[in-house]
Design a protein around this motif. Structure first.
Motif, PDB file in Angstrom:
ATOM      1  N   ILE A 176       0.831  -1.113  -0.014  1.00 31.72           N
ATOM      2  CA  ILE A 176      -0.054  -0.038  -0.076  1.00 31.72           C
ATOM      3  C   ILE A 176       0.952   1.196   0.134  1.00 31.72           C
ATOM      4  CG2 ILE A 176      -1.819   1.075   1.328  1.00 31.72           C
ATOM      5  CD1 ILE A 176      -2.780  -1.152   2.439  1.00 31.72           C
ATOM      6  N   SER A 177       0.763   1.962  -1.097  1.00 28.89           N
ATOM      7  CA  SER A 177       1.460   3.029  -1.488  1.00 28.89           C
ATOM      8  C   SER A 177       0.354   4.501  -1.023  1.00 28.89           C
ATOM      9  CB  SER A 177       2.317   3.298  -2.612  1.00 28.89           C
ATOM     10  OG  SER A 177       2.505   4.723  -2.796  1.00 28.89           O
ATOM     11  N   THR A 178       0.783   5.300  -0.308  1.00 27.60           N
ATOM     12  CA  THR A 178      -0.145   6.493  -0.246  1.00 27.60           C
ATOM     13  C   THR A 178      -0.411   7.083  -1.449  1.00 27.60           C
ATOM     14  OG1 THR A 178       1.720   8.060   0.622  1.00 27.60           O
ATOM     15  CG2 THR A 178       0.326   6.753   2.091  1.00 27.60           C
ATOM     16  N   ASP A 179       0.449   6.821  -2.308  1.00 24.24           N
ATOM     17  CA  ASP A 179       0.439   7.554  -3.775  1.00 24.24           C
ATOM     18  C   ASP A 179      -1.391   6.970  -4.455  1.00 24.24           C
ATOM     19  OD1 ASP A 179       1.407   8.584  -6.413  1.00 24.24           O
ATOM     20  OD2 ASP A 179       0.803   6.563  -7.192  1.00 24.24           O
ATOM     21  N   ARG A 180      -1.798   5.936  -3.984  1.00 20.50           N
ATOM     22  CA  ARG A 180      -3.163   5.878  -4.182  1.00 20.50           C
ATOM     23  C   ARG A 180      -4.097   6.850  -4.029  1.00 20.50           C
ATOM     24  NH1 ARG A 180      -4.523  -0.655  -3.596  1.00 20.50           N
ATOM     25  NH2 ARG A 180      -2.475  -1.375  -3.918  1.00 20.50           N
ATOM     26  N   ALA A 181      -3.716   7.581  -2.846  1.00 18.92           N
ATOM     27  CA  ALA A 181      -4.855   8.576  -2.364  1.00 18.92           C
ATOM     28  C   ALA A 181      -4.007  10.017  -2.793  1.00 18.92           C
ATOM     29  CB  ALA A 181      -4.859   8.518  -0.900  1.00 18.92           C
ATOM     30  N   ARG A 182      -3.194  10.038  -3.606  1.00 16.70           N
ATOM     31  CA  ARG A 182      -2.417  11.217  -3.914  1.00 16.70           C
ATOM     32  C   ARG A 182      -2.033  12.235  -2.919  1.00 16.70           C
ATOM     33  NH1 ARG A 182      -0.509  10.870  -8.810  1.00 16.70           N
ATOM     34  NH2 ARG A 182      -0.975  13.114  -9.337  1.00 16.70           N
ATOM     35  N   THR A 183      -1.634  11.563  -1.829  1.00 11.33           N
ATOM     36  CA  THR A 183      -1.150  12.257  -0.536  1.00 11.33           C
ATOM     37  C   THR A 183      -0.358  11.648   0.296  1.00 11.33           C
ATOM     38  OG1 THR A 183      -2.246  13.643   1.232  1.00 11.33           O
ATOM     39  CG2 THR A 183      -3.045  11.525   0.962  1.00 11.33           C
ATOM     40  N   PHE A 184       0.046  12.039   1.209  1.00  9.29           N
ATOM     41  CA  PHE A 184       1.170  11.542   2.543  1.00  9.29           C
ATOM     42  C   PHE A 184       0.495  11.212   3.769  1.00  9.29           C
ATOM     43  CE2 PHE A 184       3.508  13.796  -1.110  1.00  9.29           C
ATOM     44  CZ  PHE A 184       4.167  12.898  -1.634  1.00  9.29           C
ATOM     45  N   LYS A 185       0.881  10.364   4.334  1.00 10.19           N
ATOM     46  CA  LYS A 185       0.756  10.285   5.961  1.00 10.19           C
ATOM     47  C   LYS A 185       1.526  11.446   6.417  1.00 10.19           C
ATOM     48  CE  LYS A 185       3.072   6.267   6.214  1.00 10.19           C
ATOM     49  NZ  LYS A 185       3.924   5.441   7.061  1.00 10.19           N
ATOM     50  N   PRO A 186       0.836  12.073   7.411  1.00 11.66           N
ATOM     51  CA  PRO A 186      -0.289  11.668   8.234  1.00 11.66           C
ATOM     52  C   PRO A 186      -1.687  11.899   7.707  1.00 11.66           C
ATOM     53  CG  PRO A 186       0.465  13.588   9.255  1.00 11.66           C
ATOM     54  CD  PRO A 186       1.313  13.340   7.923  1.00 11.66           C
ATOM     55  N   SER A 187      -1.867  12.168   6.347  1.00 11.99           N
ATOM     56  CA  SER A 187      -3.228  12.753   6.075  1.00 11.99           C
ATOM     57  C   SER A 187      -4.287  11.332   6.513  1.00 11.99           C
ATOM     58  CB  SER A 187      -3.395  13.001   4.614  1.00 11.99           C
ATOM     59  OG  SER A 187      -4.846  12.785   4.161  1.00 11.99           O
ATOM     60  N   PRO A 188      -5.469  11.619   6.799  1.00 12.37           N
ATOM     61  CA  PRO A 188      -6.300  10.392   7.256  1.00 12.37           C
ATOM     62  C   PRO A 188      -6.879   9.612   5.780  1.00 12.37           C
ATOM     63  CG  PRO A 188      -7.049  12.556   8.376  1.00 12.37           C
ATOM     64  CD  PRO A 188      -5.975  12.860   7.496  1.00 12.37           C
TER      65      PRO A 188
END
Length: 258
Positions: A176-188
């Motif tokens: 799971i890469s946060t690229d799927r959400a087009r953002t980075f942790k710590p974004s919900p």
């Protein structure tokens, strides 16, 4: 042997993960477990599984005598640029951000990196060495039937190369890469990828954080959260805290079992 019995076995003081405990480690913190919650999966920050200090060894070959300071500045700008881009709506994946941060860190120190050395340093982020307890822990959790996935700011390519380089890709149910959400942790939205991809409610997924900021973000999101404080750093002064902390995967296994 049931999954719960197996987890209790590996979490015990003499269990197989106990052999990976450093001789001198920070004290673990284990508060009472959340009631009536069956843990069915674990999401990991990558550095709970991989030693990030390997990048500094590559940097020493590229910039002798300046590696520690270069890598410190690089890491700081890496996260600053990621969060700045996410906040400003100017998303680029973490490999691009990593290169931009390296360019700044090198320039700030008066270093002129060749294209070869720049590629070598960025590639080093995907060639890290697993911590000694990583493989036995993952194998134990796989046998116990838990669903496992890294949940990382790394771009998909960086993440796949890292797991393949270490020979660990087959131990995870997903990458799971946060690229799927087009953002980075710590974004919900980044943490929400864990339940979405693993097909489990957040309450049934433990998040294992390497950084205190990541532990805070996961706790704010609602994960049962374990801060794997490998390097014994001071806790963050934030309103959110992990449910438990410890220095090795043995303590994480105990938390999951409870």
């Amino acid at each position: 042997m049931s999954r719960r019995q197996f987890l209790r076995l590996v979490a015990g003081a003499g269990g197989l993960l106990g052999a990976c405990r450093p001789k001198s480690t920070p004290t673990a913190s284990q508060p009472p477990a959340r009631e009536n919650v069956e843990i069915r999966g674990i999401c990991f920050d990558l550095f709970t599984l991989f030693d990030p200090r390997g990048v500094e060894r590559v940097a020493e070959a590229v910039a002798p005598g300046q590696a520690a300071e270069l890598c410190r500045d690089w890491r700081v700008r890496q996260f600053e640029y990621a969060w700045l881009r996410a906040t400003a709506g100017q998303y680029r994946d973490f490999e691009v951000v990593t290169g931009e941060a390296l360019d700044y860190a090198a320039g700030a120190r008066g270093l002129s990196l060749s294209a070869v050395d720049r590629r070598r340093l960025v590639a080093a982020c995907s060639e890290l060495t697993p911590w000694p307890d990583t493989r036995p822990a993952l194998e134990a959790w796989r046998r116990a039937g838990l669903r496992l996935a890294p949940l990382a700011n790394y771009s998909p390519g960086m993440l796949s190369r890292l797991l393949a380089h270490a020979g660990l890709a087959g131990l995870f149910d997903a990458e799971i890469s946060t690229d799927r959400a087009r953002t980075f942790k710590p974004s919900p939205r980044a943490y929400a990828l864990g339940p979405a991809v693993l097909g489990l409610p957040r309450e049934q997924i433990v998040f294992a954080a390497f950084g205190g900021w990541d532990a805070a973000g996961a706790a704010w999101y609602g994960f049962p959260t374990f801060w794997l404080n490998r390097l014994g750093v001071a806790p963050e002064a934030l309103s959110a805290a992990a449910d438990a902390t410890g220095p090795t995967l043995a303590e994480l296994a105990a938390f999951v079992a409870r």
